[in-house]
Design a protein around this motif. Structure first.
Motif, PDB file in Angstrom:
ATOM      1  N   GLU A  75     113.741 -72.632  -5.810  1.00  0.00           N
ATOM      2  CA  GLU A  75     114.712 -72.229  -4.782  1.00  0.00           C
ATOM      3  C   GLU A  75     116.126 -72.277  -5.344  1.00  0.00           C
ATOM      4  O   GLU A  75     116.489 -73.234  -6.030  1.00  0.00           O
ATOM      5  CB  GLU A  75     114.643 -73.204  -3.608  1.00  0.00           C
ATOM      6  N   ARG A  76     116.911 -71.258  -5.037  1.00  0.00           N
ATOM      7  CA  ARG A  76     118.297 -71.232  -5.518  1.00  0.00           C
ATOM      8  C   ARG A  76     119.223 -70.901  -4.363  1.00  0.00           C
ATOM      9  O   ARG A  76     118.929 -70.054  -3.520  1.00  0.00           O
ATOM     10  CB  ARG A  76     118.451 -70.195  -6.641  1.00  0.00           C
ATOM     11  N   ARG A 129     119.035 -69.700   0.956  1.00  0.00           N
ATOM     12  CA  ARG A 129     118.387 -69.925  -0.327  1.00  0.00           C
ATOM     13  C   ARG A 129     117.452 -68.767  -0.631  1.00  0.00           C
ATOM     14  O   ARG A 129     116.997 -68.070   0.265  1.00  0.00           O
ATOM     15  CB  ARG A 129     117.583 -71.234  -0.291  1.00  0.00           C
ATOM     16  N   HIS A 130     117.167 -68.586  -1.920  1.00  0.00           N
ATOM     17  CA  HIS A 130     116.235 -67.533  -2.331  1.00  0.00           C
ATOM     18  C   HIS A 130     115.259 -68.096  -3.352  1.00  0.00           C
ATOM     19  O   HIS A 130     115.606 -68.963  -4.143  1.00  0.00           O
ATOM     20  CB  HIS A 130     116.959 -66.378  -3.027  1.00  0.00           C
ATOM     21  N   SER A 131     114.050 -67.529  -3.350  1.00  0.00           N
ATOM     22  CA  SER A 131     113.116 -67.766  -4.458  1.00  0.00           C
ATOM     23  C   SER A 131     112.169 -66.574  -4.496  1.00  0.00           C
ATOM     24  O   SER A 131     112.135 -65.763  -3.565  1.00  0.00           O
ATOM     25  CB  SER A 131     112.345 -69.068  -4.252  1.00  0.00           C
TER      26      SER A 131
END
Ligand code: GLA
Length: 675
Positions: free
Chosen positions: A635-636, A644-646
């Motif tokens: 996750e970033r 957040r994105h992944s």
């Protein structure tokens, strides 16, 4: 001390406006998040009324105080870029003269001969007064020396310049026979008996001596730099703690970026990509990479860009929705610590009244103003990125002196241009997602796995050995045609081109065969597709150990090598004897990158730019439709939109994603965070 975070602002020219507008200016600056403005760039005639006179600086005092109260810091110009009418009227000899002998008139800007002692004295006098009056002002953060040195007048050919050139030559060569040898004056009855006979390369019946022209480019760069240095010396003496800069112009031929950047505390660039050019973002990326490379460990600032259209192209396209944001964030991705524009408020009069500005003529209920404010907010969110490095494993080499020689006339082809060739090789690297540094050919190249060398026409012995040694020690180099053809005096290196690198490349070139514009020949070989073709240039080559990866399949040199590779020491040297079509060029560079063992920060689809800066990953979608990028399972954080994105990230048309560091989940031995 400069503030932290990414700085935001632009050229602020309050002298063009009645004082009641200034309060509105600072209020709007606060709304947009502006915290750094460049002041007084073209204010000489507003600041001084005659030679050696006291500054009429009351207005500037009030402007700086107002900015200070509003918390806006100042990049204060020395105001020397455009001499006032009184100076040209009393000393017309400061006006520059063209190679055709035409003396230019005042009435525009930058109308000075860089060798003029009268101009230099007047400029130094002004700088001294500026430094004494404003050196301690709390708003002052940075000195902005002159403006875009060489922009309109890269060289002057007047008699004062001629005398300065003779002194410069005497210094360089010592005696006249050395000059005769270097310039090859046995040719066409050009032998000089004394330095007094030497002139600038003014317009002559046919090609002037090329070595004389090359030296004149060196001399002109030195003279402009001497103007900068004279101002800098005053500032260093009076305000040693205030950093200095001037705005370079990127891939601008007259001014040697390496020499100039070495003289700055902050390296700045002006960048004006054409919104009408669908590939403009690639050239813009190259200019950002160049400026970062010139700066090295120092900060670099985007000193000027247009929020919308410029006014100096024949047709000045407006920026499309989001383009201002994308191009600005691209500069941040590639290392910029400030995003500044020309200019703050659009002028109501003068030659630049149709140039866009942060505050447009139509006011703040406008699309452009909303984009300006939105970018200010984005830059605040990107504060964690400021000062972070941009790592690169690939470099392209650029040497201004070689560029000056490359583009002299009476060459095999007028179509071999430094910037065009540089871009042809940079573009496939950019599209594959490689971040590229620009390096000087004499620099230590050991940090790079792959070094690309577009038409490095002249090399001295040290530079030639530097690149040979880089390959021997395990580096991979891609060298193009018309490299290492001459030495630094523009004399051919004999015995088969490129003489110093025949062993490294495993070949010798017997003959150049430039192609008529617009024609192609077919290419065949392991890297060829059915459509692969050669353009612009071919050569008759003797292979001496190199392997042909591409050969000519048609044309007068059919069967000859076009692209080769050769093992040399622990590394490999590729040679491109032609400019293949873009897809084939990309194949050659991919082959070299794989040989060098380098890969980009992320695999991206076409139209998406990827750059790693510090711990942050920038993804910029320059395409007009949605693109997807696999960012990995961790996750970033999304710095711009939040959340957040992944996994697979969706990038809408024109969208920019800035992702935080990959978070490493705490392991069993991880220390307990303090409560
Ligand atoms: C340059 C100059 C500015 C202005 C802009 C217009 O960058 O430094 O003063 O003329 O061009 O684009």
């Amino acid at each position: 001390m400069p503030r932290s975070g990414i700085r935001y602002g632009g050229d602020y020219n309050p002298e063009q406006w009645p004082e009641e507008v200034w309060a509105d200016d600072v209020a709007l600056m606060a709304e947009a998040g502006v915290d750094l403005v460049t002041v007084a760039v073209f204010a000489w005639s507003e600041l001084q009324g005659g030679p050696g006179r006291e500054l009429e600086g009351g207005w500037l005092d009030r402007v700086l105080d107002l900015l200070d109260q509003a918390g806006v810091r100042v990049d204060l110009a020395t105001a020397t870029a455009s001499p006032p009418p009184w100076l040209a009227a009393s000393h017309p000899e400061i006006l520059p003269v063209t190679a055709a002998g035409v003396r230019l008139s005042p009435g525009g800007r930058q109308h000075y001969c860089p060798s003029s002692p009268v101009y230099r004295e007047a400029a130094v006098d002004l700088v001294e007064r500026m430094a004494r009056r404003y050196g301690g002002h709390p708003a002052l953060e940075l000195w902005h020396i002159g403006n875009e040195f060489g922009c309109h007048v890269p060289a002057c050919y007047c008699d004062v310049s001629a005398a300065a050139f003779r002194a410069w030559l005497q210094d360089r060569y010592g005696d006249i026979d050395e000059l005769n040898r270097a310039w090859g004056t046995a040719f066409w009855s050009q032998r000089y008996r004394s330095f007094d006979e030497v002139l600038p390369p003014r317009i002559a019946p046919t090609f002037p001596n090329p070595a004389q022209r090359l030296d004149y480019r060196r001399f002109s760069n030195d003279e402009l730099l001497a103007c900068y240095q004279a101002e800098k010396a005053v500032l260093r003496e009076l305000t040693p703690e205030v950093p200095v800069t001037t705005n370079l112009m990127g891939l601008f031929r007259p001014v040697d970026g390496w020499r100039w950047a070495a003289e700055m505390d902050v390296v700045s660039v002006d960048r004006y990509p054409d919104p009408a050019d669908p590939n403009a973002h690639i050239g813009a990326a190259l200019v950002a990479d160049l400026t970062r490379s010139l700066a090295g460990p120092r900060p670099w600032y985007l000193m000027e860009q247009a929020p919308g259209a410029v006014n100096w192209r024949p047709i000045n396209a407006a920026k499309s929705r989001g383009q201002y944001r994308r191009w600005s964030l691209q500069a941040v991705a590639r290392g910029a610590d400030a995003i500044l524009q020309f200019q703050w408020r659009a002028s109501a009069a003068g030659a630049e009244k149709f140039h866009s500005a942060m505050v447009p003529h139509a006011g703040t209920d406008t699309h452009l103003w909303r984009e300006v404010v939105a970018l200010g907010a984005d830059l605040v969110r990107l504060a964690p990125v400021a000062g972070r490095p941009v790592p690169a494993e690939v470099a392209v080499l650029l040497d201004w002196e070689s560029w000056w020689g490359l583009e002299l006339d009476s060459h095999p082809s007028a179509e071999v241009r430094q910037v065009a060739l540089l871009l042809e090789l940079y573009t496939p690297l950019f599209e594959a997602g490689f971040v590229v540094d620009v390096a000087h050919p004499a620099a230590d190249l050991s940090a790079y796995a792959l070094v690309v060398i577009p038409a490095l026409y002249s090399v001295g012995d040290g530079t030639a050995a530097n690149i040979d040694g880089y390959v021997r020690r395990g580096g991979v180099a891609v060298v193009t045609y018309f490299s290492a053809v001459v030495d630094t005096a523009d004399r051919i290196q004999l015995g088969g081109y490129p003489a110093p690198w025949r062993e490294m490349l495993g070949l010798a070139v017997e003959e150049f065969a430039p192609m008529p514009a617009g024609t192609t020949d077919r290419l065949t070989g392991v890297l060829a597709a059915a459509t692969s073709s050669a353009r612009r240039w071919e050569e008759r080559i003797q292979l001496r150990g190199a392997e042909a990866l591409l050969s000519l399949a048609s044309g007068p040199l059919e069967g000859g090598a076009a692209v080769t590779v050769h093992d040399h020491g622990l590394g490999a040297a590729y040679y491109m004897a032609t400019s293949p079509d873009p897809a084939t060029t990309a194949e050659v560079l991919a082959h070299a990158a794989s040989r060098a063992g380098v890969s980009p920060a992320a695999r991206v689809p076409s139209g998406v730019e990827v750059v790693q800066r510090g711990d942050h990953l920038f993804l910029i979608n320059h395409a007009e439709d949605m693109r997807q990028v696999d960012i990995g399972e961790a996750e970033r954080e999304d710095l711009l939109a939040g959340g957040r994105h992944s996994g697979v990230a969706n990038l809408g048309p024109g969208e920019v994603l800035v992702l935080g560091a990959v978070e490493v989940p705490p392991g069993p031995d991880a220390p307990t965070p303090p409560r």
